[in-house]
Design a protein around this motif. Structure first.
Motif, PDB file in Angstrom:
ATOM      1  N   ASP A   1       2.705   4.727   3.804  1.00 13.02           N
ATOM      2  CA  ASP A   1       3.348   5.990   3.085  1.00 13.02           C
ATOM      3  C   ASP A   1       4.780   5.853   3.309  1.00 13.02           C
ATOM      4  O   ASP A   1       5.552   6.098   2.379  1.00 13.02           O
ATOM      5  CB  ASP A   1       2.696   7.133   3.668  1.00 13.02           C
ATOM      6  CG  ASP A   1       1.934   7.680   2.714  1.00 13.02           C
ATOM      7  OD1 ASP A   1       1.527   7.211   1.805  1.00 13.02           O
ATOM      8  OD2 ASP A   1       1.523   8.971   2.799  1.00 13.02           O
ATOM      9  N   TYR A   2       5.375   5.527   4.567  1.00 11.76           N
ATOM     10  CA  TYR A   2       6.719   5.132   4.782  1.00 11.76           C
ATOM     11  C   TYR A   2       7.661   4.124   4.580  1.00 11.76           C
ATOM     12  O   TYR A   2       8.627   4.218   4.456  1.00 11.76           O
ATOM     13  CB  TYR A   2       6.937   5.565   6.451  1.00 11.76           C
ATOM     14  CG  TYR A   2       6.862   7.271   6.668  1.00 11.76           C
ATOM     15  CD1 TYR A   2       7.045   8.253   5.710  1.00 11.76           C
ATOM     16  CD2 TYR A   2       6.296   7.647   7.878  1.00 11.76           C
ATOM     17  CE1 TYR A   2       6.704   9.621   5.835  1.00 11.76           C
ATOM     18  CE2 TYR A   2       6.012   9.008   8.255  1.00 11.76           C
ATOM     19  CZ  TYR A   2       6.327   9.985   6.983  1.00 11.76           C
ATOM     20  OH  TYR A   2       5.972  11.187   7.428  1.00 11.76           O
ATOM     21  N   ARG A   3       6.804   3.153   4.490  1.00 15.81           N
ATOM     22  CA  ARG A   3       7.375   1.791   4.266  1.00 15.81           C
ATOM     23  C   ARG A   3       6.952   0.845   3.002  1.00 15.81           C
ATOM     24  O   ARG A   3       7.572   0.134   2.758  1.00 15.81           O
ATOM     25  CB  ARG A   3       7.386   0.833   5.316  1.00 15.81           C
ATOM     26  CG  ARG A   3       7.858   1.422   6.645  1.00 15.81           C
ATOM     27  CD  ARG A   3       9.328   1.352   6.665  1.00 15.81           C
ATOM     28  NE  ARG A   3       9.947   0.317   6.506  1.00 15.81           N
ATOM     29  CZ  ARG A   3      10.085  -0.773   7.228  1.00 15.81           C
ATOM     30  NH1 ARG A   3       9.842  -0.366   8.491  1.00 15.81           N
ATOM     31  NH2 ARG A   3      10.741  -1.884   6.637  1.00 15.81           N
ATOM     32  N   ALA A   4       5.884   1.546   2.346  1.00 15.87           N
ATOM     33  CA  ALA A   4       5.225   0.775   1.325  1.00 15.87           C
ATOM     34  C   ALA A   4       4.706   1.600   0.037  1.00 15.87           C
ATOM     35  O   ALA A   4       3.783   1.331  -0.387  1.00 15.87           O
ATOM     36  CB  ALA A   4       4.215  -0.230   1.763  1.00 15.87           C
ATOM     37  N   ALA A   5       5.257   2.845  -0.142  1.00 19.42           N
ATOM     38  CA  ALA A   5       4.824   3.539  -1.428  1.00 19.42           C
ATOM     39  C   ALA A   5       4.686   2.913  -2.568  1.00 19.42           C
ATOM     40  O   ALA A   5       3.839   3.498  -3.229  1.00 19.42           O
ATOM     41  CB  ALA A   5       5.937   4.744  -1.257  1.00 19.42           C
ATOM     42  N   SER A   6       5.645   1.921  -2.869  1.00 25.45           N
ATOM     43  CA  SER A   6       5.645   1.404  -4.372  1.00 25.45           C
ATOM     44  C   SER A   6       4.326   0.717  -4.208  1.00 25.45           C
ATOM     45  O   SER A   6       3.673   0.326  -5.316  1.00 25.45           O
ATOM     46  CB  SER A   6       6.767   0.496  -4.504  1.00 25.45           C
ATOM     47  OG  SER A   6       7.100  -0.406  -3.443  1.00 25.45           O
ATOM     48  N   LEU A   7       4.027  -0.007  -2.959  1.00 23.55           N
ATOM     49  CA  LEU A   7       2.747  -0.838  -3.069  1.00 23.55           C
ATOM     50  C   LEU A   7       1.642   0.004  -3.061  1.00 23.55           C
ATOM     51  O   LEU A   7       0.512  -0.313  -3.896  1.00 23.55           O
ATOM     52  CB  LEU A   7       2.769  -1.786  -1.662  1.00 23.55           C
ATOM     53  CG  LEU A   7       1.398  -2.480  -1.612  1.00 23.55           C
ATOM     54  CD1 LEU A   7       1.440  -3.706  -2.371  1.00 23.55           C
ATOM     55  CD2 LEU A   7       1.289  -3.130  -0.284  1.00 23.55           C
ATOM     56  N   VAL A   8       1.555   1.087  -2.489  1.00 23.35           N
ATOM     57  CA  VAL A   8       0.569   2.178  -2.423  1.00 23.35           C
ATOM     58  C   VAL A   8       0.134   2.729  -3.938  1.00 23.35           C
ATOM     59  O   VAL A   8      -0.998   2.542  -4.599  1.00 23.35           O
ATOM     60  CB  VAL A   8       0.715   3.282  -1.610  1.00 23.35           C
ATOM     61  CG1 VAL A   8      -0.213   4.376  -1.829  1.00 23.35           C
ATOM     62  CG2 VAL A   8       0.707   2.905  -0.164  1.00 23.35           C
ATOM     63  N   THR A   9       1.098   2.832  -4.760  1.00 23.35           N
ATOM     64  CA  THR A   9       1.095   3.381  -6.167  1.00 23.35           C
ATOM     65  C   THR A   9       0.791   2.624  -7.090  1.00 23.35           C
ATOM     66  O   THR A   9      -0.010   2.572  -7.937  1.00 23.35           O
ATOM     67  CB  THR A   9       2.309   4.142  -6.476  1.00 23.35           C
ATOM     68  OG1 THR A   9       3.668   3.333  -6.392  1.00 23.35           O
ATOM     69  CG2 THR A   9       2.618   5.321  -5.678  1.00 23.35           C
ATOM     70  N   HIS A  10       1.242   1.174  -6.829  1.00 24.70           N
ATOM     71  CA  HIS A  10       1.049  -0.077  -7.601  1.00 24.70           C
ATOM     72  C   HIS A  10      -0.353  -0.462  -7.811  1.00 24.70           C
ATOM     73  O   HIS A  10      -1.181  -0.789  -8.552  1.00 24.70           O
ATOM     74  CB  HIS A  10       1.929  -1.212  -7.300  1.00 24.70           C
ATOM     75  CG  HIS A  10       1.504  -2.298  -8.004  1.00 24.70           C
ATOM     76  ND1 HIS A  10       1.823  -2.742  -9.409  1.00 24.70           N
ATOM     77  CD2 HIS A  10       0.864  -3.628  -7.620  1.00 24.70           C
ATOM     78  CE1 HIS A  10       1.327  -3.792  -9.890  1.00 24.70           C
ATOM     79  NE2 HIS A  10       1.233  -4.357  -8.866  1.00 24.70           N
ATOM     80  N   LEU A  11      -0.868  -0.315  -6.560  1.00 22.65           N
ATOM     81  CA  LEU A  11      -2.511  -0.594  -6.351  1.00 22.65           C
ATOM     82  C   LEU A  11      -3.410   0.405  -6.223  1.00 22.65           C
ATOM     83  O   LEU A  11      -4.758   0.239  -6.500  1.00 22.65           O
ATOM     84  CB  LEU A  11      -2.568  -1.485  -4.805  1.00 22.65           C
ATOM     85  CG  LEU A  11      -1.950  -2.761  -4.483  1.00 22.65           C
ATOM     86  CD1 LEU A  11      -1.922  -3.227  -3.083  1.00 22.65           C
ATOM     87  CD2 LEU A  11      -2.146  -3.885  -5.514  1.00 22.65           C
TER      88      LEU A  11
END
Length: 684
Positions: A272-282
């Motif tokens: 959540d703090y370092r990879a929000a774009s990855l979380v939303t993309h996947l």
């Protein structure tokens, strides 16, 4: 746990439950057995600090799918999911000797669910029950065959491996962001376009993260009762297993797969703090598990960092069978008491609207601030709400009370500097919260100032809008080139001198992540924050990335753009000196920092322009004509809406509460700048 709102229509609960004394609970002593053996055991009453026991955390599941147990020689019907947990956790028999029982607390077994007063009393003890257990056994459910078990094992192994060096794991995962239009299940030609090494890396990462995605889609992570169950446990371990054949008598055929909750917590927090774009993309739902973690975070001195109202907000995305349990399932939180008294006592005889209103009014009176009101996030226009109590309407409540049962994906607004001095607070609640039919719902009376009026509103922003991808993927978005279109709305060149463009752009950029964090300032609770200098560089890179994507239109097939692209990019609309400044800032920078900071604060909100030309960010139901107001007692500005048919007394405006809001340029306006006497707002 998910306490049913009403007694079951069929007699699932036998008459074997003896009354419990104050502070007493029941523990189920589960007899040992092979996987196919019937479940048998007995209930023993004791105090929470009596003999050691373990607590079961699980999802009730479909109430129609049931299995019978033998409890104290009586037959008790429980859901299939609880039955599966008991099968998985009971001890195997020891041939030739006395087999040990397993002492478990499980809500559906240990609470007489048909006794409403007992249910309420036991719910009040729930936090202490899970704190008192030697460990919490969290049952994720049976794995779906061999493939399901493999997904679980892959996810568990990957989380362990990733957390040994999360920065390395994140760098390796970024191949999934770089090659946006590649999918392991898509056209083979897309994968062929990659080099052999990149293809292997892509396939490896895609498979691992797919297992993680499936893991966090498990129903267990999406129920409100588990929040305090895993959060309060001395030790919490997540378990699942492949279901054994019905005729299996071999205890060794049942193998439990497990992972510690603290490790899962570290994993989802990092994402959540370092990879929000990855979380939303996947499309990962790992952030749901992070919400559970945030409820229990503490400062260095051990004091809670998350108050009871914010805890309620984080948990509202999770499911419950009974909407009142959104409150009751968190009464074990350390901030659920004031002066030793619970903020509200469980009752299953009043509507959720009355429960929520009582809670909000109680908190406002005890704290003498309006933070509770800032957690409102309406699904529908509050002007359509009725203003009298109706005991047949579960969701009826005043506009200033958060409906914790509504769908919500916004984060609480967390601006680094308060918009008003708490010392000026003048708050009154007029009317009762008892829910008596036909009586008026209570009004919230406050004093403050009208800061501005909203004149234009953007579309609702979604996390899928934010990443800068390639042209094909951009045009497939619901809102392609969203930043350029938002800019055209908040800064129309025919209404603003171009010399103000850079200042307006900086204000807009600060609204998205709720400001920046300078050295020595407290960090935002809704995600990471950059310093102002870092923010400006990363946002400049973001603007230029979108400009380069826009420039690709001229080289693209006309069918790709289909008329949805803007006539010009944000960058193209800026004067030359502003363009030069953005290029200077963006040199050597990437947009990743800005994206990570703004993704969670901005999602499901809108951007708006005010009559004075200021730029703000607010609720999805914001509309032109709404008033931006500063009210002492609220750390952020409020959006209020006049009630058109109201007859107001002098100096008073009757209105409904729309939402909290941020207008960076006006967050710290002085009384002199406001230039008017205080107004009384009657919020219905």
């Amino acid at each position: 746990m998910s306490t049913p709102p009403d007694p079951p229509s069929s007699p699932h609960y036998p008459g074997c439950y003896r009354p419990l004394g104050p502070g007493f609970i029941r523990v189920f002593e589960l007899e040992a057995g092979n996987p196919a053996d019937p479940i048998t055991g007995r209930l023993v009453a004791q105090t929470i600090d009596g003999a050691a026991y373990e607590a079961l955390s699980y999802v009730w599941g479909d109430p129609r799918q049931r299995h019978d147990l033998t409890v104290d020689d009586a037959t008790l019907s429980v859901t299939a999911n609880l039955h599966g947990a008991l099968v998985a956790f009971r001890h195997p028999p020891i041939p030739g000797s006395s087999s040990p029982v397993r002492r478990l607390w499980a809500d559906a077994l240990c609470i007489n669910q048909e006794n409403v007063s007992e249910r309420a009393a036991q719910v009040e003890l729930m936090g202490s029950i899970f704190q008192g257990a030697v460990r919490v056994l969290a049952w994720l459910g049976w794995e779906e065959g061999e493939e399901g078990r493999q997904h679980t094992l892959d996810a568990i192994r990957f989380i362990h491996s990733f957390m040994k060096d999360p920065e390395l794991g994140l760098r390796e995962a970024r191949i999934l962001l770089v090659h946006h239009d590649v999918s392991v299940t898509g056209p083979p030609s897309r994968l062929i376009m990659l080099s052999e090494d990149h293809r292997r890396q892509f396939e490896d990462q895609a498979a691992k993260w797919e297992a993680v995605k499936i893991f966090f889609e498990t129903k267990y992570f999406h129920r409100a009762w588990i929040v305090q169950e895993v959060g309060l446990g001395r030790e919490a371990i997540l378990y699942s297993a492949r279901k054994p054949p019905d005729d299996s008598e071999n205890a060794e055929s049942l193998v439990l797969d497990s992972i510690d909750w603290p490790l899962v917590g570290k994993f989802v927090k990092f994402l959540d703090y370092r990879a929000a774009s990855l979380v939303t993309h996947l499309g990962l739902l790992s952030w749901v598990a992070h919400h559970i973690l945030m409820v229990w975070e503490t400062a260095e001195d051990g004091t809670p960092e998350c108050d009871f109202m914010t805890s309620m907000h984080w948990v509202r995305i999770l499911g419950v069978t009974d909407a009142r349990d959104r409150v009751y399932s968190l009464l074990g939180h350390p901030c659920a008491t004031f002066d030793g008294e619970l903020v509200i006592h469980p009752s299953y005889t009043i509507t959720r609207g009355v429960v929520y209103t009582k809670l909000a009014a109680n908190i406002i009176r005890k704290t003498n601030d309006l933070y509770t009101v800032s957690l409102v996030d309406h699904e529908v226009d509050p002007c359509e709400l009725k203003r009298e109590w109706d005991p047949n309407d579960e969701g009826r409540m005043p506009s200033w009370v958060p409906d914790w049962h509504s769908i919500n994906r916004t984060t609480p607004i967390d601006w680094p500097h308060p918009a008003a001095d708490a010392g000026e607070t003048d708050i009154e609640i007029e009317g009762g919260a008892e829910g008596i039919e036909g009586t008026t719902m209570p009004h919230l009376l406050v004093r403050g100032w009208i800061v501005d009026e909203i004149v234009a509103v953007s579309h609702r922003m979604e996390t899928t809008d934010f990443p800068v991808t390639n042209l094909t993927r951009e045009m497939a978005k619901e809102h392609p080139f969203w930043l350029d279109k938002v800019w055209a709305l908040v800064f129309p060149l025919d209404e603003h001198p171009v010399g103000d463009a850079l200042t307006a752009l900086e204000t807009l950029s600060l609204a998205f992540p709720f400001g920046t964090k300078e050295k020595g300032e407290s960090a935002s609770k809704v995600g990471p924050q950059l310093s102002l200098a870092e923010h400006q560089r990363s946002f400049a890179a973001y603007v230029l990335d979108y400009h380069r994507l826009w420039q690709a239109i001229s080289d693209a097939d006309a069918s790709v753009t289909s008329g949805d692209a803007p006539a010009r990019s944000l960058f193209e609309s800026l004067p030359k000196e502003a363009q030069d400044e953005l290029r200077r800032r963006a040199e050597g920078a990437t947009c990743e920092g800005f994206l990570e900071c703004m993704t969670w604060p901005s999602m499901c909100r809108v951007v708006y322009r005010t009559a004075s030309g200021s730029i703000g960010i607010g609720s999805r139901i914001t509309r032109p004509g709404d008033l931006v107001c500063r009210v002492p007692g609220s750390k952020v500005l409020m959006t209020l809406r006049r009630i058109a048919d109201s007859v107001d007394e002098p100096g008073t405006i009757s209105c409904v509460f729309v939402a909290p809001t941020v207008v960076p340029a006006r967050m710290t306006a002085s009384k002199q700048e406001l230039g008017q006497d205080m107004i009384r707002f009657r919020i219905v």
